[in-house]
Design a protein around this motif. Sequence first.
Motif, PDB file in Angstrom:
ATOM      1  N   SER A   2       0.841  -1.196   0.000  1.00 63.99           N
ATOM      2  CA  SER A   2       0.000   0.000   0.000  1.00 63.99           C
ATOM      3  C   SER A   2       0.877   1.249   0.000  1.00 63.99           C
ATOM      4  O   SER A   2       2.087   1.185   0.213  1.00 63.99           O
ATOM      5  N   ASP A   3       0.259   2.391  -0.227  1.00 63.54           N
ATOM      6  CA  ASP A   3       0.983   3.665  -0.186  1.00 63.54           C
ATOM      7  C   ASP A   3       0.789   4.348   1.156  1.00 63.54           C
ATOM      8  O   ASP A   3       0.942   5.560   1.276  1.00 63.54           O
ATOM      9  N   VAL A   4       0.403   3.567   2.165  1.00 60.26           N
ATOM     10  CA  VAL A   4       0.041   4.131   3.465  1.00 60.26           C
ATOM     11  C   VAL A   4       1.117   3.815   4.499  1.00 60.26           C
ATOM     12  O   VAL A   4       1.628   2.698   4.541  1.00 60.26           O
ATOM     13  N   SER A   5       1.450   4.819   5.313  1.00 66.96           N
ATOM     14  CA  SER A   5       2.442   4.606   6.371  1.00 66.96           C
ATOM     15  C   SER A   5       1.962   5.172   7.699  1.00 66.96           C
ATOM     16  O   SER A   5       1.188   6.134   7.747  1.00 66.96           O
ATOM     17  N   ILE A   6       2.474   4.581   8.756  1.00 69.88           N
ATOM     18  CA  ILE A   6       2.147   5.011  10.113  1.00 69.88           C
ATOM     19  C   ILE A   6       3.119   6.110  10.531  1.00 69.88           C
ATOM     20  O   ILE A   6       4.338   5.939  10.456  1.00 69.88           O
ATOM     21  N   ILE A   7       2.550   7.232  11.008  1.00 68.82           N
ATOM     22  CA  ILE A   7       3.406   8.334  11.452  1.00 68.82           C
ATOM     23  C   ILE A   7       3.259   8.635  12.939  1.00 68.82           C
ATOM     24  O   ILE A   7       4.027   9.424  13.485  1.00 68.82           O
ATOM     25  N   GLY A   8       2.286   8.012  13.589  1.00 64.33           N
ATOM     26  CA  GLY A   8       2.125   8.285  15.023  1.00 64.33           C
ATOM     27  C   GLY A   8       1.448   7.132  15.728  1.00 64.33           C
ATOM     28  O   GLY A   8       0.562   6.486  15.160  1.00 64.33           O
ATOM     29  N   ILE A   9       1.897   6.839  16.946  1.00 64.80           N
ATOM     30  CA  ILE A   9       1.276   5.772  17.740  1.00 64.80           C
ATOM     31  C   ILE A   9       1.148   6.216  19.195  1.00 64.80           C
ATOM     32  O   ILE A   9       1.931   7.039  19.676  1.00 64.80           O
ATOM     33  N   GLY A  10       0.161   5.673  19.889  1.00 67.98           N
ATOM     34  CA  GLY A  10      -0.016   5.971  21.311  1.00 67.98           C
ATOM     35  C   GLY A  10      -0.825   4.872  21.966  1.00 67.98           C
ATOM     36  O   GLY A  10      -1.578   4.161  21.296  1.00 67.98           O
ATOM     37  N   GLN A  11      -0.651   4.681  23.259  1.00 65.40           N
ATOM     38  CA  GLN A  11      -1.421   3.653  23.954  1.00 65.40           C
ATOM     39  C   GLN A  11      -1.446   3.951  25.452  1.00 65.40           C
ATOM     40  O   GLN A  11      -0.530   4.568  25.984  1.00 65.40           O
ATOM     41  N   THR A  12      -2.493   3.481  26.104  1.00 64.17           N
ATOM     42  CA  THR A  12      -2.548   3.551  27.570  1.00 64.17           C
ATOM     43  C   THR A  12      -2.228   2.164  28.106  1.00 64.17           C
ATOM     44  O   THR A  12      -2.275   1.182  27.372  1.00 64.17           O
ATOM     45  N   LYS A  13      -1.905   2.121  29.398  1.00 63.18           N
ATOM     46  CA  LYS A  13      -1.738   0.829  30.056  1.00 63.18           C
ATOM     47  C   LYS A  13      -3.112   0.161  30.129  1.00 63.18           C
ATOM     48  O   LYS A  13      -4.121   0.839  30.361  1.00 63.18           O
ATOM     49  N   VAL A  14      -3.156  -1.147  29.908  1.00 60.54           N
ATOM     50  CA  VAL A  14      -4.426  -1.859  30.060  1.00 60.54           C
ATOM     51  C   VAL A  14      -4.593  -2.209  31.539  1.00 60.54           C
ATOM     52  O   VAL A  14      -3.704  -2.805  32.154  1.00 60.54           O
ATOM     53  N   GLN A  15      -5.701  -1.780  32.112  1.00 58.05           N
ATOM     54  CA  GLN A  15      -5.898  -1.988  33.557  1.00 58.05           C
ATOM     55  C   GLN A  15      -7.357  -1.667  33.922  1.00 58.05           C
ATOM     56  O   GLN A  15      -8.162  -1.346  33.065  1.00 58.05           O
ATOM     57  N   GLU A  16      -7.649  -1.734  35.196  1.00 58.99           N
ATOM     58  CA  GLU A  16      -8.936  -1.251  35.698  1.00 58.99           C
ATOM     59  C   GLU A  16      -8.763   0.237  35.960  1.00 58.99           C
ATOM     60  O   GLU A  16      -8.179   0.631  36.964  1.00 58.99           O
ATOM     61  N   SER A  17      -9.263   1.053  35.037  1.00 58.97           N
ATOM     62  CA  SER A  17      -9.057   2.508  35.138  1.00 58.97           C
ATOM     63  C   SER A  17     -10.309   3.165  35.699  1.00 58.97           C
ATOM     64  O   SER A  17     -11.028   3.860  34.987  1.00 58.97           O
TER      65      SER A  17
END
Lengths: 385, 134
Positions: A2-17
């Motif tokens: 594809s001509d698509v690229s990832i330029i940014g990523i983010g995530q939270t901790k998986v938990q009981e929030s």
Amino acid sequence: MSDVSIIGIGQTKVQESWDTSLRHLAWYAIEEALDDAHTNQIDAIYVGNMMAGQLSHQSHLGALVADFAGLRGAEAMTIEAADASGGAAMRQAVLAVQSGLVKTALVVGVEKMTDQTGNLVTSAMSTGLDADYEAVHGLTNTGVGALLMRRYMHQYGVGVADFAGFSVNAHANGADNPLAMFRNRLKAERFAAAPLVADPVNLFDMAPGGDGSAAVIVTRNERAMDMVPRPVRIAGSAIATDTLALHDRENLLWLKAAETSVQRALAAAGLTADDIDLFELHDSFTVMAALSLEAAGFAAKGEGWQLARDGQIHRDGRIPISTFGGLKARGNPGGATGVYQIVEVARQLRGSAGDCQIEGAKIGMAQNVGSNGASAVTHILRVNE
Amino acid sequence: MEVSRHWRLNEQRYRLVGETCDSCGTKLFPPRDVCLECAAPAKELYTFTGTGEVFSYTTIYDAPAGFEQNAPYTVALVKLEEGPLVTAQLTDMAKDEIHIGMPVEMVTRKLSTDGPEGMIVYGYKFRPAVVAAL
């Protein structure tokens, strides 16, 4: 490719929030991804979510997220495919950018699972099954995992203890991931002695549900190269479906949708399974990890469990899986899970996986599976060279 | 309450009425109008005999809403004599006698209740086959 690229990523901790709302969860992952991509120009938002309508009394997450993230005006909507919602949302972003109609797209997977007590989460998860012919009989998502595991054991002559390697590996990797829900190491002898959830599935066979959110920003590759130092290319992207109900599958122990989506993604990428350096698969149950390895072509029918026994799935093995803990140890935030998988593969390819790093990883595959095989989404990512 | 949602499936829940494919003869349950095998129209009704054998099974301890009073209960995939698998609870048997390959037959039982005042949903479950036991 594809001509698509990832330029940014983010995530939270998986938990009981308990102190974090659905909208804040989504925002924390988005904020990190926007910072990572050095942009706030987002044209379209695809929200991967399965259960907010039931568990948070909140639908219309496209508008909610766009509004709360300061991205009012952007095209935005929810994409739902049960626990494959996150992967399906990613697929829509790839399609949108590839088409040329959307310049920059944001994918955010978010699930808030711990606001409800009692059996409401069990009931909500079960809405991914056939309501008229499965759930009406009291079958649950965990029950489906158990029906698969029992039949797998019977047909291929393996025991419960033979699945231990999947959970031991997931926990070993999760122990090195600060954002994992469970960071304890697991001993194989404790696995077989764990309490039953749905016979023969025990507590250590199944992935724990938790609150979480992950975000990915994609744009066209030529723009990506100018925007960030290490864009990650989407080499292949595919979704396939099978019968919704387990009882209608052509072969109960063959994940046809997973096989099809892998083949389509590999063909698009011009690669074979041998080229894959790591595989973030949908280990919602240990038997699902075995079946996914088989469907993807890493093991023959009935032999997926042997890759766990032989250590081939470890970080230094032939096909590392669940490298940040997988659903089992990182945690399984329902419709957000598929976006976590993309974030994790991107981190491996950027060389920013910390203690979870697979040395020299250049091509990684992520597979998000809905309702134990009714939907399967496969993405192949590669270092942009 | 969802009266019509369950009422419209009475033929399936009480009598296992499925369909036959006009083209290849495959028997379908649940009915789906399009053959699973050959994709030809399959609209001719067919009533299943209700006998079959256990293909896989599990005991559910963590029950969803409406099933709390039944837990733990056993849900199975039953392979019907005519071919299809069907999802249903097993009943009238001890847990330790259940095994893959066990002959079973359909009976009508209470599936779930919507509280003490609410609707009761009835439908098929499977018990040890009486004929096979004789």
